[in-house]
Design an enzyme around this catalytic site. Structure first.
Site, PDB file in Angstrom:
ATOM      1  NE  ARG A  55      25.260  33.373-116.573  1.00  0.00           N
ATOM      2  CZ  ARG A  55      25.122  32.962-117.850  1.00  0.00           C
ATOM      3  NH1 ARG A  55      25.578  33.707-118.835  1.00  0.00           N
ATOM      4  NH2 ARG A  55      24.542  31.814-118.116  1.00  0.00           N
ATOM      5  CE1 TYR A 107      40.237  45.616 -99.090  1.00  0.00           C
ATOM      6  CE2 TYR A 107      40.203  44.360-101.124  1.00  0.00           C
ATOM      7  CZ  TYR A 107      39.833  44.516 -99.811  1.00  0.00           C
ATOM      8  OH  TYR A 107      39.063  43.557 -99.220  1.00  0.00           O
ATOM      9  CG  ASP A 179      39.366  51.064-106.002  1.00  0.00           C
ATOM     10  OD1 ASP A 179      38.387  51.683-105.554  1.00  0.00           O
ATOM     11  OD2 ASP A 179      39.685  49.923-105.620  1.00  0.00           O
ATOM     12  CE  LYS A 204      34.965  47.622 -98.691  1.00  0.00           C
ATOM     13  NZ  LYS A 204      36.194  47.710 -99.459  1.00  0.00           N
TER      14      LYS A 204
HETATM   15  C1  PLP Z   1      36.993  46.770-100.190  1.00  0.00           C
HETATM   16  C2  PLP Z   1      37.738  47.297-101.338  1.00  0.00           C
HETATM   17  C3  PLP Z   1      37.843  46.564-102.519  1.00  0.00           C
HETATM   18  C4  PLP Z   1      37.249  45.176-102.651  1.00  0.00           C
HETATM   19  O1  PLP Z   1      35.864  45.206-102.648  1.00  0.00           O
HETATM   20  P1  PLP Z   1      34.925  44.016-102.069  1.00  0.00           P
HETATM   21  O2  PLP Z   1      33.566  44.589-102.231  1.00  0.00           O
HETATM   22  O3  PLP Z   1      35.343  43.760-100.679  1.00  0.00           O
HETATM   23  O4  PLP Z   1      35.167  42.831-102.945  1.00  0.00           O
HETATM   24  C5  PLP Z   1      38.527  47.136-103.576  1.00  0.00           C
HETATM   25  N1  PLP Z   1      39.079  48.364-103.472  1.00  0.00           N
HETATM   26  C6  PLP Z   1      38.989  49.095-102.350  1.00  0.00           C
HETATM   27  C7  PLP Z   1      39.611  50.451-102.303  1.00  0.00           C
HETATM   28  C8  PLP Z   1      38.318  48.592-101.245  1.00  0.00           C
HETATM   29  O5  PLP Z   1      38.254  49.315-100.127  1.00  0.00           O
END
Ligand code: PLP
Length: 387
Positions: A55, A107, A179, A204
């Site tokens: 962890r 998101y 982000d 992604k």
């Molecule tokens: C998918 C996504 C998230 C969340 O991520 P997860 O891996 O699904 O928890 C946050 N920000 C953006 C822009 C995303 O496309």
């Protein structure tokens, strides 16, 4: 000669291949091994190999964290079990009474986390169009502690000027959080533009194969890094060794994937523009897009996400039923082309008034363009959209 992992001179498409350490120093393994161990034997009292308990740290996770820090030009990166776990960790930096300005087009899961979870703990959020600096400025108050932006935004692809926002934030001692999921460090490095914190859903493009959930937080400040490390080890939403390895493997091909996806996206955006059933195309790489110029200034690519509205809402259901190669599924950034209906999928948590303001309506569809042959994707759209 051996790369020391800190070389800033290399080009980004070389950096993605070699990562933080390039190879396992213990064995020479070119693929960093999966250290599937929860705990580590101590050589003696007050002695450690550098690893105590997974962890806190694990060699495979450490490599993927160092790789992200290296690619984003940060000092430290932290890997989490999902993008949401990463964003939640960042939110744990704040205290009751503090206020955060957030992109209104973002998101849906991030919106839900802020409104359903963190609001309860006394953190306030204001949602504005972060592509307009006046709107950000007007929403600041004496409790504002951070500006959280998604750029390009999801799903209407608005572009926020990262440097302009970071400059404004610095003057007022406010953190800028970006982000960077859509463009990845291959195309955009927010820390270089003055941002304090970068977050990723590595599920992604970084992972790239629609097979792993993962998230990152990257910073370039030792103090922030220490605070995040404490939260990471205390809350424990860490990325597993196997998933760390999958993300490391994904990152090696990030450049070839994303360049091909972008090339396909440009072709598809042009085709959509000429289609009679399409009302509007949202793709940053089209010169008429509002954010095209800022994007060229702050990023080296436009990415492979695009949205479009059809002229008649009734066509949406038919298109979603008729696509064959393109899959109707949420998520994005993988090698397969996916089509999403934001209003019912990714953005269902966003209230109607915000959705109406940003243009997430019944006629909007979003495409995450994959690495297939562009002609095949267009032919699939053609057969699905001929009425
Ligand atoms: C998918 C996504 C998230 C969340 O991520 P997860 O891996 O699904 O928890 C946050 N920000 C953006 C822009 C995303 O496309």
């Amino acid at each position: 000669m051996v790369l020391d992992g800190n070389e800033k001179k290399l080009n980004i498409d070389t950096k993605v291949v070699h990562g933080g350490k390039c190879f396992d120093p213990l064995t020479g393994a070119v693929s960093i091994p999966i250290y599937q161990s929860a705990t580590f034997r101590h050589p003696g009292l007050n002695q450690t190999t550098g690893y105590d308990y997974s962890r806190l740290q694990n060699p495979t996770r450490e490599e993927v964290e160092n790789t992200l820090a290296y690619l984003e030009n940060g000092s430290n990166a932290f890997a989490f079990s999902s993008g949401m776990a990463a964003i939640s960790t960042v939110l744990s930096l704040f205290s009751p009474g503090q206020h955060i300005v957030v992109s209104d087009d973002l998101y849906g899961g991030t919106y839900r986390l802020f409104e359903e979870i963190y609001k309860k703990y006394g953190i306030d959020f204001t949602y504005v169009d972060t592509s307009k600096i006046e709107e950000i400025e007007a929403s600041l108050n004496e409790n504002t502690a951070a500006i959280f932006i998604e750029t390009p935004s999801n799903p209407t692809m608005k572009v926020a000027d990262i440097k302009l926002i970071a400059d404004l934030a610095k003057k007022r001692n406010i953190l800028t959080i970006v982000d960077n999921t859509f463009l990845t460090p291959l195309f955009q490095r927010p820390l270089d533009l003055g941002a304090d914190i970068v977050v990723h859903s590595a599920t992604k493009y970084l992972g790239g194969h629609n097979d792993t959930l993962a998230g990152f937080v990257v910073v370039n400040d030792v103090n922030l890094a220490e605070r995040l490390k404490l939260i990471q080890k205390s809350e424990g939403a860490v990325l597993s060794p196997f998933d760390s390895w999958l993300i490391l493997r994904g990152i090696k091909t990030l450049s070839v994937r994303l360049l091909k996806q972008q090339e396909n996206a440009i072709a598809i955006a042009k085709w959509l523009k000429s289609n009679n059933n399409v009302e509007k195309v949202y793709y940053v790489g089209l010169p008429e897009h509002e954010g095209y110029e800022i994007s060229k200034k702050q990023a080296t690519g436009f990415g492979a996400m695009l949205s479009f509205t059809v002229k008649d809402e009734a066509l949406v259901e038919k298109i979603l039923e008729r696509v064959k190669l393109i899959m109707f599924a949420e998520s994005l950034g993988g090698v397969e082309t996916l089509i999403t209906y934001p209003i019912v999928q990714t953005h269902s948590a966003i209230p109607k008034e915000i959705r109406d303001r940003i243009g997430v309506n019944e006629k909007l569809l979003r495409l995450s363009v994959g690495i297939e042959n562009a002609e095949d994707i267009i032919n699939d759209l053609e057969q699905a959209m001929s009425f």
